[in-house]
Design a protein around this motif. Structure first.
Motif, PDB file in Angstrom:
ATOM      1  N   SER A  42       0.480  -1.495  -0.549  1.00 52.23           N
ATOM      2  CA  SER A  42      -0.307   0.424  -0.191  1.00 52.23           C
ATOM      3  C   SER A  42       0.895   1.905  -0.371  1.00 52.23           C
ATOM      4  O   SER A  42       0.646   2.367  -0.504  1.00 52.23           O
ATOM      5  CB  SER A  42      -0.482  -0.352   1.322  1.00 52.23           C
ATOM      6  OG  SER A  42       0.078   0.252   2.929  1.00 52.23           O
ATOM      7  N   LYS A  43       1.904   0.837   0.648  1.00 47.64           N
ATOM      8  CA  LYS A  43       3.145   2.377  -0.052  1.00 47.64           C
ATOM      9  C   LYS A  43       3.146   2.307  -1.030  1.00 47.64           C
ATOM     10  O   LYS A  43       3.324   4.024  -0.915  1.00 47.64           O
ATOM     11  CB  LYS A  43       4.075   2.041   1.772  1.00 47.64           C
ATOM     12  CG  LYS A  43       3.593   2.711   3.073  1.00 47.64           C
ATOM     13  CD  LYS A  43       4.848   1.880   3.811  1.00 47.64           C
ATOM     14  CE  LYS A  43       4.516   2.083   5.312  1.00 47.64           C
ATOM     15  NZ  LYS A  43       5.614   1.545   6.365  1.00 47.64           N
ATOM     16  N   LYS A  44       4.067   1.727  -1.340  1.00 48.29           N
ATOM     17  CA  LYS A  44       4.644   1.631  -2.646  1.00 48.29           C
ATOM     18  C   LYS A  44       3.028   2.190  -3.400  1.00 48.29           C
ATOM     19  O   LYS A  44       3.192   3.256  -4.506  1.00 48.29           O
ATOM     20  CB  LYS A  44       4.981   0.510  -3.333  1.00 48.29           C
ATOM     21  CG  LYS A  44       6.118  -0.285  -2.727  1.00 48.29           C
ATOM     22  CD  LYS A  44       6.576  -1.357  -3.530  1.00 48.29           C
ATOM     23  CE  LYS A  44       8.049  -1.837  -2.340  1.00 48.29           C
ATOM     24  NZ  LYS A  44       7.875  -2.766  -3.036  1.00 48.29           N
ATOM     25  N   CYS A  45       1.726   2.178  -4.020  1.00 46.86           N
ATOM     26  CA  CYS A  45       1.248   1.841  -4.640  1.00 46.86           C
ATOM     27  C   CYS A  45       0.090   3.814  -3.798  1.00 46.86           C
ATOM     28  O   CYS A  45       0.129   4.520  -4.989  1.00 46.86           O
ATOM     29  CB  CYS A  45      -0.341   1.663  -3.941  1.00 46.86           C
ATOM     30  SG  CYS A  45      -0.317   0.029  -4.942  1.00 46.86           S
ATOM     31  N   TRP A  48       0.933   6.958  -6.601  1.00 52.07           N
ATOM     32  CA  TRP A  48      -0.342   7.820  -6.569  1.00 52.07           C
ATOM     33  C   TRP A  48      -0.505   9.773  -6.591  1.00 52.07           C
ATOM     34  O   TRP A  48      -0.584   9.694  -7.162  1.00 52.07           O
ATOM     35  CB  TRP A  48      -1.645   7.195  -5.835  1.00 52.07           C
ATOM     36  CG  TRP A  48      -2.966   8.220  -6.104  1.00 52.07           C
ATOM     37  CD1 TRP A  48      -3.210   9.410  -5.435  1.00 52.07           C
ATOM     38  CD2 TRP A  48      -3.275   8.090  -6.710  1.00 52.07           C
ATOM     39  NE1 TRP A  48      -3.983  10.041  -5.514  1.00 52.07           N
ATOM     40  CE2 TRP A  48      -4.452   8.990  -6.665  1.00 52.07           C
ATOM     41  CE3 TRP A  48      -4.466   7.481  -8.014  1.00 52.07           C
ATOM     42  CZ2 TRP A  48      -5.970   9.670  -7.358  1.00 52.07           C
ATOM     43  CZ3 TRP A  48      -5.548   7.662  -8.594  1.00 52.07           C
ATOM     44  CH2 TRP A  48      -6.102   8.738  -8.241  1.00 52.07           C
ATOM     45  N   LYS A  49       0.780   9.363  -5.896  1.00 53.24           N
ATOM     46  CA  LYS A  49       1.231  11.478  -5.029  1.00 53.24           C
ATOM     47  C   LYS A  49       2.012  11.180  -6.949  1.00 53.24           C
ATOM     48  O   LYS A  49       2.128  12.536  -7.366  1.00 53.24           O
ATOM     49  CB  LYS A  49       2.387  10.784  -4.141  1.00 53.24           C
ATOM     50  CG  LYS A  49       1.015  10.888  -3.353  1.00 53.24           C
ATOM     51  CD  LYS A  49       2.081  10.844  -1.785  1.00 53.24           C
ATOM     52  CE  LYS A  49       1.414  10.227  -0.948  1.00 53.24           C
ATOM     53  NZ  LYS A  49       2.390  10.399   0.206  1.00 53.24           N
ATOM     54  N   THR A  50       2.857  10.684  -7.279  1.00 59.25           N
ATOM     55  CA  THR A  50       4.161  10.877  -8.630  1.00 59.25           C
ATOM     56  C   THR A  50       2.608  10.785 -10.174  1.00 59.25           C
ATOM     57  O   THR A  50       3.421  11.603 -11.040  1.00 59.25           O
ATOM     58  CB  THR A  50       4.428   9.542  -8.201  1.00 59.25           C
ATOM     59  OG1 THR A  50       4.239   8.320  -8.938  1.00 59.25           O
ATOM     60  CG2 THR A  50       5.444   9.982  -7.436  1.00 59.25           C
ATOM     61  N   MET A  51       1.826  10.285 -10.029  1.00 55.71           N
ATOM     62  CA  MET A  51       0.389  10.275 -10.619  1.00 55.71           C
ATOM     63  C   MET A  51       0.610  11.789 -11.292  1.00 55.71           C
ATOM     64  O   MET A  51       0.471  12.735 -10.748  1.00 55.71           O
ATOM     65  CB  MET A  51      -0.523   9.538 -11.490  1.00 55.71           C
ATOM     66  CG  MET A  51      -0.242   8.367 -10.987  1.00 55.71           C
ATOM     67  SD  MET A  51      -2.048   7.345 -11.505  1.00 55.71           S
ATOM     68  CE  MET A  51      -1.790   5.488 -11.653  1.00 55.71           C
ATOM     69  N   SER A  52      -0.034  11.987 -13.171  1.00 52.74           N
ATOM     70  CA  SER A  52      -0.274  13.277 -13.503  1.00 52.74           C
ATOM     71  C   SER A  52      -2.002  13.493 -13.815  1.00 52.74           C
ATOM     72  O   SER A  52      -2.574  12.545 -12.967  1.00 52.74           O
ATOM     73  CB  SER A  52       0.238  13.584 -14.869  1.00 52.74           C
ATOM     74  OG  SER A  52      -0.827  12.568 -15.893  1.00 52.74           O
ATOM     75  N   GLY A  53      -2.392  15.242 -13.800  1.00 54.61           N
ATOM     76  CA  GLY A  53      -3.860  14.706 -13.423  1.00 54.61           C
ATOM     77  C   GLY A  53      -4.544  14.120 -14.476  1.00 54.61           C
ATOM     78  O   GLY A  53      -5.506  13.119 -14.265  1.00 54.61           O
ATOM     79  N   LYS A  54      -3.649  13.797 -15.385  1.00 64.73           N
ATOM     80  CA  LYS A  54      -4.804  13.346 -16.308  1.00 64.73           C
ATOM     81  C   LYS A  54      -4.688  11.606 -16.001  1.00 64.73           C
ATOM     82  O   LYS A  54      -5.482  10.778 -16.844  1.00 64.73           O
ATOM     83  CB  LYS A  54      -3.457  13.337 -18.002  1.00 64.73           C
ATOM     84  CG  LYS A  54      -4.556  12.952 -18.992  1.00 64.73           C
ATOM     85  CD  LYS A  54      -3.370  13.292 -20.625  1.00 64.73           C
ATOM     86  CE  LYS A  54      -4.329  12.713 -22.046  1.00 64.73           C
ATOM     87  NZ  LYS A  54      -3.403  13.514 -22.318  1.00 64.73           N
ATOM     88  N   GLU A  55      -3.249  11.041 -16.079  1.00 63.35           N
ATOM     89  CA  GLU A  55      -3.719   9.935 -15.579  1.00 63.35           C
ATOM     90  C   GLU A  55      -4.400   9.482 -13.871  1.00 63.35           C
ATOM     91  O   GLU A  55      -5.480   8.610 -14.801  1.00 63.35           O
ATOM     92  CB  GLU A  55      -2.020   9.229 -14.870  1.00 63.35           C
ATOM     93  CG  GLU A  55      -1.031   9.213 -15.731  1.00 63.35           C
ATOM     94  CD  GLU A  55       0.280   9.021 -15.762  1.00 63.35           C
ATOM     95  OE1 GLU A  55       0.799   8.221 -16.250  1.00 63.35           O
ATOM     96  OE2 GLU A  55       0.393   9.585 -14.817  1.00 63.35           O
ATOM     97  N   LYS A  56      -5.303  10.450 -13.561  1.00 65.16           N
ATOM     98  CA  LYS A  56      -5.728  10.572 -12.372  1.00 65.16           C
ATOM     99  C   LYS A  56      -6.685  10.313 -12.174  1.00 65.16           C
ATOM    100  O   LYS A  56      -7.799   9.541 -12.146  1.00 65.16           O
ATOM    101  CB  LYS A  56      -5.701  11.087 -11.552  1.00 65.16           C
ATOM    102  CG  LYS A  56      -4.037  11.294 -10.351  1.00 65.16           C
ATOM    103  CD  LYS A  56      -4.138  11.929  -9.029  1.00 65.16           C
ATOM    104  CE  LYS A  56      -2.716  11.807  -8.189  1.00 65.16           C
ATOM    105  NZ  LYS A  56      -3.062  12.422  -6.853  1.00 65.16           N
ATOM    106  N   SER A  57      -7.683  10.953 -13.870  1.00 63.21           N
ATOM    107  CA  SER A  57      -8.646  11.402 -14.320  1.00 63.21           C
ATOM    108  C   SER A  57      -9.488  10.147 -14.604  1.00 63.21           C
ATOM    109  O   SER A  57     -10.404   9.527 -14.797  1.00 63.21           O
ATOM    110  CB  SER A  57      -8.664  12.306 -15.906  1.00 63.21           C
ATOM    111  OG  SER A  57      -8.424  11.755 -16.543  1.00 63.21           O
TER     112      SER A  57
END
Length: 116
Positions: A21-24, A28-37
């Motif tokens: 879960s730490k790695k995930c 998530w923190k390093t993802m861009s907004g486009k990837e998170k969308s």
């Protein structure tokens, strides 16, 4: 998706949830907004599905009823029969004084009996 990627790379290795879960979360923190969308859209679609399934949901009436003949649970040790309870302070000072006085009276009576 992190779990699926991990299973593909290491199918036989057991997963330590804390480290995983730490790695995930770092990913998530390093993802861009486009990837998170992409994930936000998946969540919206799942919310629509959930609302559609829940609109006709009715909980069962009555549910589980308790047997009236079932035995009662015993009192716990937090409810002693001696003394009065005075909030968070424990048994009241009055009750303790009465017990001490009774003990002294019993001792006095025993001494008188021995003297006779």
């Amino acid at each position: 998706t992190c779990r699926e990627d991990h299973k593909k790379k290491n199918p036989e290795v057991p997963v330590n949830f804390a480290e995983f879960s730490k790695k995930c979360s770092e990913r998530w923190k390093t993802m861009s907004g486009k990837e998170k969308s992409k994930f936000h859209e998946m969540a919206k679609a799942d919310k629509v599905r959930y609302d559609w399934e829940m609109k006709d949901y009715r909980p069962a009436k009555g549910g589980k009823k308790k047997d009236p003949n079932a035995p009662k649970r015993p009192l716990s040790g937090f409810f002693p029969s001696k003394g009065k309870f005075d909030g968070a302070k424990g048994p009241s000072k009055i009750a303790r004084k009465k017990v001490e006085e009774e003990d002294e009276e019993d001792e006095d009576e025993e001494e008188e009996e021995e003297d006779e």
